[in-house]
Write a protein that holds these residues in place. Sequence first.
Motif, mmCIF file in Angstrom:
data_model
loop_
_atom_site.group_PDB
_atom_site.id
_atom_site.type_symbol
_atom_site.label_atom_id
_atom_site.label_comp_id
_atom_site.label_asym_id
_atom_site.label_seq_id
_atom_site.Cartn_x
_atom_site.Cartn_y
_atom_site.Cartn_z
ATOM 1 N N CYS A 45 14.421 54.828 -44.503
ATOM 2 C CA CYS A 45 13.355 54.200 -43.711
ATOM 3 C C CYS A 45 13.477 52.679 -43.739
ATOM 4 O O CYS A 45 13.639 52.074 -44.802
ATOM 5 C CB CYS A 45 11.984 54.626 -44.229
ATOM 6 S SG CYS A 45 10.598 53.858 -43.360
ATOM 7 N N CYS A 64 7.813 55.714 -42.857
ATOM 8 C CA CYS A 64 6.818 55.337 -41.852
ATOM 9 C C CYS A 64 6.741 56.342 -40.710
ATOM 10 O O CYS A 64 5.701 56.497 -40.070
ATOM 11 C CB CYS A 64 7.116 53.945 -41.302
ATOM 12 S SG CYS A 64 8.621 53.854 -40.280
ATOM 13 N N GLY A 65 7.853 57.028 -40.432
ATOM 14 C CA GLY A 65 7.874 57.996 -39.349
ATOM 15 C C GLY A 65 7.963 57.379 -37.975
ATOM 16 O O GLY A 65 7.943 58.087 -36.962
ATOM 17 N N GLU A 66 8.069 56.046 -37.920
ATOM 18 C CA GLU A 66 8.035 55.354 -36.630
ATOM 19 C C GLU A 66 9.294 54.537 -36.341
ATOM 20 O O GLU A 66 9.634 54.319 -35.178
ATOM 21 C CB GLU A 66 6.811 54.434 -36.570
ATOM 22 C CG GLU A 66 5.491 55.182 -36.694
ATOM 23 C CD GLU A 66 4.310 54.223 -36.772
ATOM 24 O OE1 GLU A 66 4.556 52.992 -36.837
ATOM 25 O OE2 GLU A 66 3.166 54.705 -36.773
ATOM 26 N N CYS A 67 9.964 54.064 -37.370
ATOM 27 C CA CYS A 67 11.132 53.217 -37.145
ATOM 28 C C CYS A 67 12.282 54.040 -36.563
ATOM 29 O O CYS A 67 12.245 55.274 -36.540
ATOM 30 C CB CYS A 67 11.566 52.538 -38.448
ATOM 31 S SG CYS A 67 12.231 53.673 -39.701
ATOM 32 N N HIS A 68 13.321 53.347 -36.097
ATOM 33 C CA HIS A 68 14.467 54.018 -35.474
ATOM 34 C C HIS A 68 15.118 54.992 -36.443
ATOM 35 O O HIS A 68 15.474 56.121 -36.069
ATOM 36 C CB HIS A 68 15.479 52.967 -35.018
ATOM 37 C CG HIS A 68 16.707 53.544 -34.375
ATOM 38 N ND1 HIS A 68 16.661 54.257 -33.195
ATOM 39 C CD2 HIS A 68 18.018 53.534 -34.757
ATOM 40 C CE1 HIS A 68 17.880 54.649 -32.866
ATOM 41 N NE2 HIS A 68 18.722 54.224 -33.799
ATOM 42 N N CYS A 106 13.732 56.586 -39.045
ATOM 43 C CA CYS A 106 12.869 57.751 -39.263
ATOM 44 C C CYS A 106 12.937 58.708 -38.083
ATOM 45 O O CYS A 106 12.983 59.931 -38.258
ATOM 46 C CB CYS A 106 11.427 57.315 -39.507
ATOM 47 S SG CYS A 106 11.094 56.788 -41.216
ATOM 48 N N ARG A 107 12.943 58.141 -36.874
ATOM 49 C CA ARG A 107 13.008 59.002 -35.691
ATOM 50 C C ARG A 107 14.325 59.780 -35.662
ATOM 51 O O ARG A 107 14.352 60.957 -35.312
ATOM 52 C CB ARG A 107 12.843 58.168 -34.415
ATOM 53 C CG ARG A 107 11.437 57.608 -34.230
ATOM 54 C CD ARG A 107 11.209 57.163 -32.792
ATOM 55 N NE ARG A 107 12.175 56.156 -32.350
ATOM 56 C CZ ARG A 107 12.027 54.854 -32.488
ATOM 57 N NH1 ARG A 107 10.942 54.376 -33.091
ATOM 58 N NH2 ARG A 107 12.944 54.012 -32.042
#
Length: 382
Positions: free
Chosen positions: A53, A111-115, A117-118
Amino acid sequence: MAGFDEILGHKKEVAHLAQAIRSGKVSHAYLFNGEKGTGKNMLAKAFAQTLQCERVHIPSNDTETMSGDSDLEHPDGNDMHNMARPNGIDIHGTDHPDSMNMHSAEDITPCGECHSCRQAMSGNHPDIIYLQHEKPASIGVKDVREQLVGDAQIRPYNGKYKIYIINDAEKMTVQAQNAILKTIEEPPEYVIVLLLTANDRMLLDTIRSRCVTLNLKPVPDEVVKEYLMKEIQVPDYQADICAAFAQGNIGKAVRLASSEDFNAIKGSAMRLVRSVGTMEISAIIDYVKEVQEYKVSIGDYLDLLALWYRDMVYYKATKDVEGVIFKDELRTIRETVQTCSYEGVDVVMKAIETAKARLNANVNFDLTMELLFLVIKENIHG
């Protein structure tokens, strides 16, 4: 792919991994040991996603180390690549007593949102590599050399690390294990290897001694039940049965709660226990034909019968409704316990185990089940 905050149970293991990240004491090799369905994959994926992350800060090794974890240092005392080299550490052993000061994982979660994590959540992160193998029953030396040993010499594409996840690691041949050994012993600074196994004793001592071992224990029934009711939205009585039946295996509990076959098997077993007392021999033979439909899942069927008779003994001894698993069948339990004895139930429980052993030994299915049903008829309703 979930973060640490969505892992069911395994609080000690999650705290250990989170603290390793927080303190910059991440090992190059971890061994996640536990039966299928205990959450090894989910935990490994959450760990990998957290490490990659972009918003999780991983300090260098000169920050404060984990309390009680000085044994994570390399045996020779050297600080190699800002990471710890383990020496067969088992966090359930004496190296990590229950009193060890571990923080929660709340501040160490992807975070589940950054590149990154995606990519991790979609299963397409270039630096989180899942080892594939051609033969389903074994992982060969060619698989390991091509996908890990050779690839590990190439630096990460865009992540902080290159993380290799080997599921069913006990399937590695001796040659494959020896091939991976040097990478675990002298890895590039960015390499992390996660070995997931249902039986760590199938691995070489030289492999196990170089990994931090996390033994995943069964998840408490109450945690499993709450999850099934909340996430799968099954009624409490069904969650009770699935949780008890799964014995702490969350994967199995979810499969059972979501399975129409399981409900059909349960219905069939309940029809037997309600009516076997009045069945003639011909009816029992006919019923065996019905059970043949569940031949593939006969282990589940027999385990349900065992749970049922466990409930009978419990209720007969205590009259405690709360401790009964089959709460939706209380009327039948109350009626049956009036005619059965403890000795009779004990004979039936032993007969169920005998039936399992016979079926595993490929004894004739119809004969095995007929004998079992006759034992139930004679000892519970006779």
